[in-house]
Design a protein around this motif. Structure first.
Motif, PDB file in Angstrom:
ATOM      1  N   SER A   1       3.471  30.602  -8.393  1.00 49.02           N
ATOM      2  CA  SER A   1       4.528  31.397  -8.998  1.00 49.02           C
ATOM      3  C   SER A   1       4.206  32.886  -8.890  1.00 49.02           C
ATOM      4  O   SER A   1       3.043  33.288  -8.908  1.00 49.02           O
ATOM      5  N   ASP A   2       5.241  33.688  -8.823  1.00 48.62           N
ATOM      6  CA  ASP A   2       5.103  35.146  -8.837  1.00 48.62           C
ATOM      7  C   ASP A   2       4.720  35.639 -10.227  1.00 48.62           C
ATOM      8  O   ASP A   2       4.207  36.730 -10.383  1.00 48.62           O
ATOM      9  N   SER A   3       4.974  34.813 -11.233  1.00 49.95           N
ATOM     10  CA  SER A   3       4.773  35.206 -12.623  1.00 49.95           C
ATOM     11  C   SER A   3       3.670  34.373 -13.267  1.00 49.95           C
ATOM     12  O   SER A   3       3.546  33.182 -12.994  1.00 49.95           O
ATOM     13  N   SER A   4       2.914  34.984 -14.159  1.00 47.21           N
ATOM     14  CA  SER A   4       1.882  34.238 -14.887  1.00 47.21           C
ATOM     15  C   SER A   4       2.521  33.268 -15.885  1.00 47.21           C
ATOM     16  O   SER A   4       1.863  32.358 -16.374  1.00 47.21           O
ATOM     17  N   LYS A   5       3.809  33.457 -16.174  1.00 51.07           N
ATOM     18  CA  LYS A   5       4.514  32.580 -17.108  1.00 51.07           C
ATOM     19  C   LYS A   5       4.881  31.241 -16.486  1.00 51.07           C
ATOM     20  O   LYS A   5       5.116  30.278 -17.194  1.00 51.07           O
ATOM     21  N   GLY A   6       4.987  31.196 -15.150  1.00 48.21           N
ATOM     22  CA  GLY A   6       5.339  29.951 -14.477  1.00 48.21           C
ATOM     23  C   GLY A   6       6.520  30.124 -13.545  1.00 48.21           C
ATOM     24  O   GLY A   6       6.836  31.235 -13.107  1.00 48.21           O
ATOM     25  N   PHE A   7       7.160  29.004 -13.235  1.00 53.26           N
ATOM     26  CA  PHE A   7       8.250  28.964 -12.255  1.00 53.26           C
ATOM     27  C   PHE A   7       9.616  28.909 -12.919  1.00 53.26           C
ATOM     28  O   PHE A   7       9.833  28.137 -13.853  1.00 53.26           O
ATOM     29  N   THR A   8      10.545  29.672 -12.391  1.00 50.25           N
ATOM     30  CA  THR A   8      11.953  29.566 -12.766  1.00 50.25           C
ATOM     31  C   THR A   8      12.629  28.638 -11.757  1.00 50.25           C
ATOM     32  O   THR A   8      12.070  28.344 -10.695  1.00 50.25           O
ATOM     33  N   ARG A   9      13.846  28.196 -12.061  1.00 47.68           N
ATOM     34  CA  ARG A   9      14.612  27.399 -11.094  1.00 47.68           C
ATOM     35  C   ARG A   9      14.787  28.186  -9.792  1.00 47.68           C
ATOM     36  O   ARG A   9      14.658  27.638  -8.712  1.00 47.68           O
ATOM     37  N   LYS A  10      15.091  29.465  -9.936  1.00 52.93           N
ATOM     38  CA  LYS A  10      15.294  30.307  -8.757  1.00 52.93           C
ATOM     39  C   LYS A  10      14.032  30.333  -7.889  1.00 52.93           C
ATOM     40  O   LYS A  10      14.104  30.147  -6.677  1.00 52.93           O
TER      41      LYS A  10
ATOM     42  N   GLY B   1      22.170  22.832 -11.004  1.00 55.26           N
ATOM     43  CA  GLY B   1      23.618  22.847 -11.022  1.00 55.26           C
ATOM     44  C   GLY B   1      24.107  24.235 -10.663  1.00 55.26           C
ATOM     45  O   GLY B   1      23.534  25.237 -11.104  1.00 55.26           O
ATOM     46  N   VAL B   2      25.152  24.279  -9.854  1.00 50.75           N
ATOM     47  CA  VAL B   2      25.720  25.545  -9.418  1.00 50.75           C
ATOM     48  C   VAL B   2      27.169  25.610  -9.897  1.00 50.75           C
ATOM     49  O   VAL B   2      27.958  24.700  -9.637  1.00 50.75           O
ATOM     50  N   LYS B   3      27.493  26.651 -10.632  1.00 55.40           N
ATOM     51  CA  LYS B   3      28.862  26.853 -11.123  1.00 55.40           C
ATOM     52  C   LYS B   3      29.766  27.156  -9.938  1.00 55.40           C
ATOM     53  O   LYS B   3      29.458  28.043  -9.133  1.00 55.40           O
ATOM     54  N   VAL B   4      30.847  26.386  -9.798  1.00 55.81           N
ATOM     55  CA  VAL B   4      31.767  26.546  -8.673  1.00 55.81           C
ATOM     56  C   VAL B   4      33.199  26.708  -9.170  1.00 55.81           C
ATOM     57  O   VAL B   4      33.501  26.460 -10.340  1.00 55.81           O
TER      58      VAL B   4
ATOM     59  N   SER C   1      21.834  24.156  -1.962  1.00 55.69           N
ATOM     60  CA  SER C   1      21.441  24.077  -0.560  1.00 55.69           C
ATOM     61  C   SER C   1      19.939  24.289  -0.389  1.00 55.69           C
ATOM     62  O   SER C   1      19.359  25.177  -1.006  1.00 55.69           O
ATOM     63  N   VAL C   2      19.326  23.494   0.475  1.00 50.60           N
ATOM     64  CA  VAL C   2      17.908  23.657   0.792  1.00 50.60           C
ATOM     65  C   VAL C   2      17.735  24.711   1.882  1.00 50.60           C
ATOM     66  O   VAL C   2      16.860  25.568   1.788  1.00 50.60           O
ATOM     67  N   LYS C   3      18.571  24.674   2.898  1.00 50.90           N
ATOM     68  CA  LYS C   3      18.406  25.594   4.027  1.00 50.90           C
ATOM     69  C   LYS C   3      18.641  27.042   3.618  1.00 50.90           C
ATOM     70  O   LYS C   3      17.875  27.933   3.958  1.00 50.90           O
ATOM     71  N   ASN C   4      19.725  27.272   2.915  1.00 45.37           N
ATOM     72  CA  ASN C   4      20.120  28.639   2.608  1.00 45.37           C
ATOM     73  C   ASN C   4      20.665  28.722   1.179  1.00 45.37           C
ATOM     74  O   ASN C   4      21.876  28.817   0.981  1.00 45.37           O
ATOM     75  N   PRO C   5      19.785  28.715   0.183  1.00 45.52           N
ATOM     76  CA  PRO C   5      20.252  28.734  -1.199  1.00 45.52           C
ATOM     77  C   PRO C   5      20.721  30.106  -1.685  1.00 45.52           C
ATOM     78  O   PRO C   5      21.338  30.207  -2.740  1.00 45.52           O
ATOM     79  N   GLU C   6      20.431  31.146  -0.913  1.00 45.33           N
ATOM     80  CA  GLU C   6      20.710  32.517  -1.371  1.00 45.33           C
ATOM     81  C   GLU C   6      22.158  32.714  -1.810  1.00 45.33           C
ATOM     82  O   GLU C   6      22.428  33.372  -2.809  1.00 45.33           O
ATOM     83  N   SER C   7      23.097  32.121  -1.070  1.00 49.18           N
ATOM     84  CA  SER C   7      24.508  32.328  -1.402  1.00 49.18           C
ATOM     85  C   SER C   7      24.908  31.628  -2.701  1.00 49.18           C
ATOM     86  O   SER C   7      25.928  31.962  -3.295  1.00 49.18           O
ATOM     87  N   GLU C   8      24.103  30.664  -3.164  1.00 47.53           N
ATOM     88  CA  GLU C   8      24.435  29.920  -4.379  1.00 47.53           C
ATOM     89  C   GLU C   8      23.580  30.316  -5.585  1.00 47.53           C
ATOM     90  O   GLU C   8      23.896  29.944  -6.717  1.00 47.53           O
ATOM     91  N   ILE C   9      22.523  31.064  -5.361  1.00 47.56           N
ATOM     92  CA  ILE C   9      21.584  31.390  -6.450  1.00 47.56           C
ATOM     93  C   ILE C   9      22.248  32.173  -7.580  1.00 47.56           C
ATOM     94  O   ILE C   9      21.967  31.940  -8.745  1.00 47.56           O
ATOM     95  N   GLU C  10      23.159  33.079  -7.267  1.00 47.84           N
ATOM     96  CA  GLU C  10      23.827  33.849  -8.322  1.00 47.84           C
ATOM     97  C   GLU C  10      24.584  32.943  -9.294  1.00 47.84           C
ATOM     98  O   GLU C  10      24.708  33.261 -10.466  1.00 47.84           O
ATOM     99  N   SER C  11      25.057  31.790  -8.789  1.00 52.20           N
ATOM    100  CA  SER C  11      25.812  30.858  -9.619  1.00 52.20           C
ATOM    101  C   SER C  11      24.955  29.695 -10.125  1.00 52.20           C
ATOM    102  O   SER C  11      25.472  28.769 -10.744  1.00 52.20           O
ATOM    103  N   LEU C  12      23.647  29.737  -9.855  1.00 53.69           N
ATOM    104  CA  LEU C  12      22.730  28.687 -10.291  1.00 53.69           C
ATOM    105  C   LEU C  12      22.574  28.744 -11.811  1.00 53.69           C
ATOM    106  O   LEU C  12      22.184  29.774 -12.367  1.00 53.69           O
TER     107      LEU C  12
END
Length: 184
Positions: A98-107, A38-41, A56-67
């Motif tokens: 994952s970049d982290s040993s803890k697992g995956f974040t939504r981001k 969910g993205v806060k809009v 967005s699948v193609k370009n999520p970068e613009s929405e990630i801050e509000s994810l």
């Protein structure tokens, strides 16, 4: 007579074992978790509770801050098997890490999914004899034509795709398989 009873008993035992193994296999393929996005809009956009239920699948970068919950660990494993089947005639499974040993974040998940989809669409164009008709040249419905590359993409340009959720299933290998809920 004893031999017949022995054979019948043996058949029932084998059937019982087969049913138990099939049951275990079914249990391993059960859904472990469902991850939503969910993205806060802005209220002007008209979504319930001002939350757009996809990213967005193609370009999520613009929405990630509000994810919502972008930094929450949603898969506590280092590896997962990502299944991409829509809109592909030839589905693909990709092991992601994952970049982290803890697992995956939504981001991290949306970034991995976006990277995979962008690569798939690029490879499709490179391997296809039938090229994608440019959107301004399409007649009738403006859906993407089917191409005959490595993945056989049909129906939708990558710009049309949004991720609303992921079904997480444990498979026989012990890995987690991620099945995507893609909106178009």
């Amino acid at each position: 007579m004893k031999n017949i009873l022995l054979i019948i008993s043996f058949v029932f035992i084998i059937q019982g074992c087969k049913t138990k193994n099939e049951k275990n296999k079914t249990e391993l393929n059960q859904t472990v978790n469902e991850i939503t996005f969910g993205v806060k809009v802005d209220a002007k956009e008209g979504f319930e509770n001002d939350i757009m239920p996809w990213i967005s699948v193609k370009n999520p970068e613009s929405e990630i801050e509000s994810l919502i919950g972008k930094d929450e660990i949603v898969i506590e494993r280092k590896f997962a098997l990502l299944r991409i089947d829509y809109p592909l005639s030839n589905p693909v499974e990709i092991m992601i890490m994952s970049d982290s040993s803890k697992g995956f974040t939504r981001k991290q998940l949306i970034e991995e999914i976006s990277k995979a989809y962008n690569q798939i669409y690029k490879e499709e164009e490179e391997t296809s004899i039938i090229k994608t008709i440019p959107i301004n040249e399409r007649e009738g419905m403006i859906n993407r034509n089917k191409t005959d590359g490595k993945y056989g993409i049909w129906g939708h340009d990558i710009d049309d795709l949004d991720l609303s959720g992921i079904m997480v299933r444990e498979i026989d290998s012990g890995h987690l398989k991620l099945e995507l809920n893609i909106e178009s």
